[in-house]
Design a protein around this motif. Structure first.
Motif, PDB file in Angstrom:
ATOM      1  N   HIS A 168       0.712  -1.237  -0.015  1.00  0.00           N
ATOM      2  CA  HIS A 168       0.051   0.068  -0.085  1.00  0.00           C
ATOM      3  C   HIS A 168       0.875   1.195   0.062  1.00  0.00           C
ATOM      4  O   HIS A 168       0.661   2.268  -0.870  1.00  0.00           O
ATOM      5  CB  HIS A 168      -0.883  -0.079   1.242  1.00  0.00           C
ATOM      6  CG  HIS A 168      -1.866   1.371   1.346  1.00  0.00           C
ATOM      7  ND1 HIS A 168      -2.795   1.623   0.833  1.00  0.00           N
ATOM      8  CD2 HIS A 168      -1.310   2.168   2.126  1.00  0.00           C
ATOM      9  CE1 HIS A 168      -3.190   2.818   1.086  1.00  0.00           C
ATOM     10  NE2 HIS A 168      -2.409   3.302   1.986  1.00  0.00           N
ATOM     11  N   LEU A 169       1.944   1.373   0.719  1.00  0.00           N
ATOM     12  CA  LEU A 169       2.918   2.478   1.066  1.00  0.00           C
ATOM     13  C   LEU A 169       3.572   2.586  -0.595  1.00  0.00           C
ATOM     14  O   LEU A 169       3.850   3.744  -0.800  1.00  0.00           O
ATOM     15  CB  LEU A 169       3.800   2.217   1.838  1.00  0.00           C
ATOM     16  CG  LEU A 169       3.123   2.410   3.643  1.00  0.00           C
ATOM     17  CD1 LEU A 169       4.133   1.964   4.565  1.00  0.00           C
ATOM     18  CD2 LEU A 169       2.545   3.792   3.549  1.00  0.00           C
ATOM     19  N   LEU A 170       4.076   1.564  -0.934  1.00  0.00           N
ATOM     20  CA  LEU A 170       4.685   1.802  -2.311  1.00  0.00           C
ATOM     21  C   LEU A 170       3.559   2.050  -3.577  1.00  0.00           C
ATOM     22  O   LEU A 170       4.325   2.977  -4.189  1.00  0.00           O
ATOM     23  CB  LEU A 170       5.309   0.084  -2.609  1.00  0.00           C
ATOM     24  CG  LEU A 170       6.334  -0.495  -2.105  1.00  0.00           C
ATOM     25  CD1 LEU A 170       6.595  -1.826  -2.320  1.00  0.00           C
ATOM     26  CD2 LEU A 170       7.635   0.582  -1.993  1.00  0.00           C
ATOM     27  N   ARG A 171       2.660   1.656  -3.584  1.00  0.00           N
ATOM     28  CA  ARG A 171       1.469   1.921  -4.491  1.00  0.00           C
ATOM     29  C   ARG A 171       1.377   3.820  -4.374  1.00  0.00           C
ATOM     30  O   ARG A 171       1.078   4.420  -5.313  1.00  0.00           O
ATOM     31  CB  ARG A 171       0.225   1.486  -4.254  1.00  0.00           C
ATOM     32  CG  ARG A 171       0.334  -0.069  -4.848  1.00  0.00           C
ATOM     33  CD  ARG A 171      -1.006  -0.682  -5.173  1.00  0.00           C
ATOM     34  NE  ARG A 171      -1.566  -0.757  -3.829  1.00  0.00           N
ATOM     35  CZ  ARG A 171      -1.832  -1.757  -3.212  1.00  0.00           C
ATOM     36  NH1 ARG A 171      -1.028  -2.689  -3.576  1.00  0.00           N
ATOM     37  NH2 ARG A 171      -2.430  -2.118  -2.012  1.00  0.00           N
ATOM     38  N   ALA A 172       1.430   4.285  -3.016  1.00  0.00           N
ATOM     39  CA  ALA A 172       1.290   5.679  -2.911  1.00  0.00           C
ATOM     40  C   ALA A 172       2.580   6.431  -3.675  1.00  0.00           C
ATOM     41  O   ALA A 172       2.174   7.597  -3.603  1.00  0.00           O
ATOM     42  CB  ALA A 172       1.240   5.853  -1.313  1.00  0.00           C
ATOM     43  N   LYS A 173       3.589   5.410  -3.783  1.00  0.00           N
ATOM     44  CA  LYS A 173       4.607   6.333  -4.263  1.00  0.00           C
ATOM     45  C   LYS A 173       4.665   5.942  -5.705  1.00  0.00           C
ATOM     46  O   LYS A 173       6.001   6.120  -6.282  1.00  0.00           O
ATOM     47  CB  LYS A 173       5.928   5.840  -3.641  1.00  0.00           C
ATOM     48  CG  LYS A 173       6.107   6.063  -2.221  1.00  0.00           C
ATOM     49  CD  LYS A 173       6.322   7.986  -2.142  1.00  0.00           C
ATOM     50  CE  LYS A 173       6.321   8.167  -0.651  1.00  0.00           C
ATOM     51  NZ  LYS A 173       6.404   9.556  -0.486  1.00  0.00           N
ATOM     52  N   ASP A 174       3.657   5.448  -6.229  1.00  0.00           N
ATOM     53  CA  ASP A 174       3.623   5.126  -7.719  1.00  0.00           C
ATOM     54  C   ASP A 174       4.399   3.992  -8.092  1.00  0.00           C
ATOM     55  O   ASP A 174       5.007   3.742  -9.119  1.00  0.00           O
ATOM     56  CB  ASP A 174       3.979   6.336  -8.605  1.00  0.00           C
ATOM     57  CG  ASP A 174       2.974   7.448  -8.579  1.00  0.00           C
ATOM     58  OD1 ASP A 174       1.782   7.283  -8.262  1.00  0.00           O
ATOM     59  OD2 ASP A 174       3.292   8.406  -8.864  1.00  0.00           O
ATOM     60  N   ILE A 175       4.700   2.898  -7.206  1.00  0.00           N
ATOM     61  CA  ILE A 175       5.459   1.725  -7.341  1.00  0.00           C
ATOM     62  C   ILE A 175       4.335   0.688  -7.198  1.00  0.00           C
ATOM     63  O   ILE A 175       4.021   0.340  -6.060  1.00  0.00           O
ATOM     64  CB  ILE A 175       6.608   1.832  -6.495  1.00  0.00           C
ATOM     65  CG1 ILE A 175       7.518   2.841  -6.650  1.00  0.00           C
ATOM     66  CG2 ILE A 175       7.473   0.382  -6.458  1.00  0.00           C
ATOM     67  CD1 ILE A 175       8.791   2.722  -5.778  1.00  0.00           C
TER      68      ILE A 175
END
Length: 224
Positions: free
Chosen positions: A119-126
Protein backbone atom coordinates in the motif's frame (compact mmCIF):
# COMPACT_ATOMS: atom_id res chain seq x y z
CA UNK A 1 -25.22 28.06 35.35
CA UNK A 2 -23.80 24.62 34.54
CA UNK A 3 -24.20 25.25 30.80
CA UNK A 4 -22.47 28.61 31.14
CA UNK A 5 -19.55 26.93 32.89
CA UNK A 6 -19.22 24.42 30.03
CA UNK A 7 -19.25 27.24 27.47
CA UNK A 8 -16.53 29.13 29.33
CA UNK A 9 -14.37 26.03 29.71
CA UNK A 10 -14.76 25.16 26.02
CA UNK A 11 -13.89 28.66 24.83
CA UNK A 12 -10.89 28.97 27.16
CA UNK A 13 -9.67 25.47 26.31
CA UNK A 14 -10.06 26.12 22.57
CA UNK A 15 -7.97 29.29 22.58
CA UNK A 16 -5.41 27.80 24.97
CA UNK A 17 -4.88 24.77 22.71
CA UNK A 18 -4.78 27.00 19.61
CA UNK A 19 -2.16 29.23 21.24
CA UNK A 20 -0.16 26.22 22.37
CA UNK A 21 -0.23 24.70 18.87
CA UNK A 22 1.13 27.96 17.41
CA UNK A 23 3.99 27.92 19.92
CA UNK A 24 4.90 24.26 19.45
CA UNK A 25 5.05 24.64 15.66
CA UNK A 26 3.68 22.89 12.58
CA UNK A 27 5.57 19.64 13.21
CA UNK A 28 2.91 18.73 15.76
CA UNK A 29 0.59 18.22 12.79
CA UNK A 30 2.57 17.69 9.61
CA UNK A 31 5.35 15.45 10.93
CA UNK A 32 3.58 13.72 13.77
CA UNK A 33 5.58 11.02 15.56
CA UNK A 34 4.44 8.55 18.21
CA UNK A 35 5.40 11.01 20.94
CA UNK A 36 3.57 13.87 19.20
CA UNK A 37 0.48 11.69 18.81
CA UNK A 38 0.43 10.87 22.53
CA UNK A 39 0.98 14.50 23.53
CA UNK A 40 -1.89 15.63 21.29
CA UNK A 41 -4.21 13.04 22.84
CA UNK A 42 -3.31 14.14 26.36
CA UNK A 43 -3.95 17.79 25.53
CA UNK A 44 -7.40 16.91 24.18
CA UNK A 45 -8.20 14.79 27.22
CA UNK A 46 -7.21 17.58 29.61
CA UNK A 47 -9.91 19.80 28.16
CA UNK A 48 -12.46 17.06 27.47
CA UNK A 49 -12.44 15.50 30.93
CA UNK A 50 -12.58 18.84 32.68
CA UNK A 51 -15.95 19.59 31.07
CA UNK A 52 -17.59 16.83 33.12
CA UNK A 53 -15.85 17.56 36.39
CA UNK A 54 -17.60 20.35 38.27
CA UNK A 55 -14.74 20.67 40.74
CA UNK A 56 -12.25 21.67 38.03
CA UNK A 57 -11.99 25.41 37.41
CA UNK A 58 -10.94 27.27 34.29
CA UNK A 59 -7.63 28.22 35.91
CA UNK A 60 -6.88 24.58 36.64
CA UNK A 61 -7.55 23.73 33.00
CA UNK A 62 -5.18 26.47 31.85
CA UNK A 63 -2.53 25.37 34.33
CA UNK A 64 -2.73 21.74 33.17
CA UNK A 65 -2.57 22.70 29.48
CA UNK A 66 0.41 24.99 29.85
CA UNK A 67 2.31 22.63 32.17
CA UNK A 68 1.87 19.82 29.65
CA UNK A 69 2.76 22.22 26.85
CA UNK A 70 5.94 23.22 28.67
CA UNK A 71 6.91 19.54 29.02
CA UNK A 72 6.38 19.01 25.28
CA UNK A 73 8.37 22.14 24.44
CA UNK A 74 11.20 21.07 26.76
CA UNK A 75 11.23 17.61 25.23
CA UNK A 76 11.37 19.03 21.69
CA UNK A 77 14.23 21.32 22.74
CA UNK A 78 16.20 18.42 24.21
CA UNK A 79 15.64 16.24 21.14
CA UNK A 80 17.07 19.04 18.97
CA UNK A 81 20.20 19.17 21.13
CA UNK A 82 20.72 15.48 21.91
CA UNK A 83 20.86 12.88 19.14
CA UNK A 84 20.65 10.01 21.65
CA UNK A 85 17.51 11.40 23.28
CA UNK A 86 16.03 12.08 19.83
CA UNK A 87 16.61 8.44 18.90
CA UNK A 88 14.77 7.21 22.01
CA UNK A 89 11.70 9.41 21.53
CA UNK A 90 11.41 9.76 17.76
CA UNK A 91 13.18 6.64 16.55
CA UNK A 92 15.18 6.36 13.32
CA UNK A 93 14.21 5.49 9.73
CA UNK A 94 14.26 1.78 8.92
CA UNK A 95 15.39 0.33 5.59
CA UNK A 96 12.60 -2.09 4.66
CA UNK A 97 13.83 -2.68 1.08
CA UNK A 98 17.60 -2.88 0.63
CA UNK A 99 19.06 -3.25 -2.86
CA UNK A 100 15.76 -4.52 -4.22
CA UNK A 101 15.24 -7.10 -1.46
CA UNK A 102 12.56 -6.92 1.23
CA UNK A 103 14.09 -7.16 4.70
CA UNK A 104 11.58 -9.31 6.58
CA UNK A 105 13.31 -8.81 9.94
CA UNK A 106 12.98 -5.04 9.65
CA UNK A 107 9.31 -5.39 8.65
CA UNK A 108 8.67 -7.58 11.68
CA UNK A 109 10.53 -5.23 14.02
CA UNK A 110 8.40 -2.29 12.83
CA UNK A 111 5.13 -4.29 12.89
CA UNK A 112 4.61 -3.82 9.17
CA UNK A 113 3.13 -6.58 7.02
CA UNK A 114 3.54 -7.08 3.27
CA UNK A 115 0.08 -5.74 2.44
CA UNK A 116 0.83 -2.51 4.27
CA UNK A 117 4.19 -2.27 2.50
CA UNK A 118 2.51 -2.72 -0.88
CA UNK A 119 0.00 0.00 0.00
CA UNK A 120 2.79 2.43 0.91
CA UNK A 121 4.67 1.58 -2.29
CA UNK A 122 1.59 2.17 -4.45
CA UNK A 123 1.22 5.59 -2.83
CA UNK A 124 4.67 6.30 -4.33
CA UNK A 125 3.57 5.06 -7.80
CA UNK A 126 5.44 1.78 -7.38
CA UNK A 127 3.22 -1.20 -8.20
CA UNK A 128 5.94 -3.85 -8.18
CA UNK A 129 8.73 -4.45 -5.67
CA UNK A 130 11.10 -5.08 -8.57
CA UNK A 131 10.90 -1.35 -9.40
CA UNK A 132 12.25 -0.32 -5.99
CA UNK A 133 15.94 -0.26 -5.04
CA UNK A 134 15.62 1.23 -1.54
CA UNK A 135 12.65 1.98 0.70
CA UNK A 136 12.91 3.70 4.08
CA UNK A 137 10.13 3.64 6.66
CA UNK A 138 10.28 7.10 8.23
CA UNK A 139 9.63 7.82 11.90
CA UNK A 140 6.20 9.32 11.10
CA UNK A 141 5.08 6.16 9.26
CA UNK A 142 5.56 7.40 5.70
CA UNK A 143 7.70 5.63 3.11
CA UNK A 144 10.56 7.22 1.19
CA UNK A 145 11.66 5.31 -1.91
CA UNK A 146 14.46 5.27 -4.42
CA UNK A 147 13.58 3.57 -7.70
CA UNK A 148 15.90 1.39 -9.70
CA UNK A 149 17.60 3.32 -12.54
CA UNK A 150 15.56 1.47 -15.17
CA UNK A 151 12.29 2.73 -13.64
CA UNK A 152 13.29 6.27 -12.73
CA UNK A 153 11.45 9.19 -14.28
CA UNK A 154 13.25 10.82 -17.18
CA UNK A 155 14.79 14.20 -16.29
CA UNK A 156 15.29 17.16 -18.63
CA UNK A 157 19.04 16.81 -18.19
CA UNK A 158 18.85 13.26 -19.54
CA UNK A 159 17.37 14.57 -22.81
CA UNK A 160 19.47 17.75 -22.94
CA UNK A 161 16.31 19.88 -22.81
CA UNK A 162 16.79 23.46 -21.68
CA UNK A 163 15.04 24.13 -18.35
CA UNK A 164 12.12 26.54 -18.26
CA UNK A 165 11.57 29.22 -15.66
CA UNK A 166 9.66 28.01 -12.62
CA UNK A 167 6.73 30.14 -11.46
CA UNK A 168 4.38 29.60 -8.56
CA UNK A 169 0.66 29.42 -9.52
CA UNK A 170 -1.46 31.72 -7.37
CA UNK A 171 -5.19 31.61 -6.66
CA UNK A 172 -6.78 34.99 -7.41
CA UNK A 173 -10.41 34.01 -6.84
CA UNK A 174 -11.68 31.30 -4.52
CA UNK A 175 -15.41 30.64 -4.03
CA UNK A 176 -16.34 33.96 -5.60
CA UNK A 177 -14.00 35.98 -3.35
CA UNK A 178 -10.94 37.86 -4.59
CA UNK A 179 -7.67 36.95 -2.89
CA UNK A 180 -6.20 40.45 -2.69
CA UNK A 181 -2.93 39.33 -1.11
CA UNK A 182 -2.14 37.17 -4.16
CA UNK A 183 -3.29 39.95 -6.48
CA UNK A 184 -0.64 42.20 -4.94
CA UNK A 185 2.02 39.52 -5.43
CA UNK A 186 1.36 39.40 -9.18
CA UNK A 187 1.46 43.23 -9.26
CA UNK A 188 -2.03 43.62 -10.68
CA UNK A 189 -5.16 45.59 -9.77
CA UNK A 190 -8.76 44.50 -9.39
CA UNK A 191 -9.62 46.23 -12.69
CA UNK A 192 -7.20 43.94 -14.51
CA UNK A 193 -8.74 40.89 -12.88
CA UNK A 194 -12.25 42.00 -13.83
CA UNK A 195 -11.12 42.53 -17.43
CA UNK A 196 -9.61 39.04 -17.55
CA UNK A 197 -12.68 37.26 -16.21
CA UNK A 198 -14.91 39.31 -18.52
CA UNK A 199 -12.94 37.91 -21.46
CA UNK A 200 -13.83 34.44 -20.16
CA UNK A 201 -17.54 35.28 -20.17
CA UNK A 202 -18.07 36.17 -16.50
CA UNK A 203 -19.63 39.47 -15.45
CA UNK A 204 -18.63 39.40 -11.79
CA UNK A 205 -16.09 37.65 -9.58
CA UNK A 206 -19.07 36.26 -7.63
CA UNK A 207 -19.76 33.98 -10.62
CA UNK A 208 -16.24 32.50 -10.50
CA UNK A 209 -15.55 29.38 -8.46
CA UNK A 210 -11.80 29.45 -9.00
CA UNK A 211 -9.29 31.63 -10.87
CA UNK A 212 -5.59 30.82 -11.03
CA UNK A 213 -2.69 32.94 -12.31
CA UNK A 214 0.54 31.53 -13.70
CA UNK A 215 3.28 33.59 -15.29
CA UNK A 216 3.36 33.37 -19.06
CA UNK A 217 -0.06 31.69 -19.33
CA UNK A 218 -3.68 32.81 -19.63
CA UNK A 219 -5.70 33.16 -16.47
CA UNK A 220 -7.44 29.90 -15.59
CA UNK A 221 -11.08 30.69 -14.76
CA UNK A 222 -13.78 28.21 -13.77
CA UNK A 223 -17.37 29.01 -12.87
CA UNK A 224 -19.72 27.17 -10.57
Amino acid sequence: MEYMSIVVELVVGYFALLFLTKILGKTQITQISAFDFISALILGELVGNSLYDNEVSVWQILAAIFIWGFLIFATEFITQKSRRFRHVLEGTPAIVINKGKIDFNVLKKNHLDLNQLQHLLRAKDIFSVRECEYALLETNGTLSVLKKPLFENVQRSDLNIQPTQVSLPLSLIIDGEIVYDNLKIVHQQEDWLMHEINKKGFQSHKEVLYAEWKEGEDLLVQGY
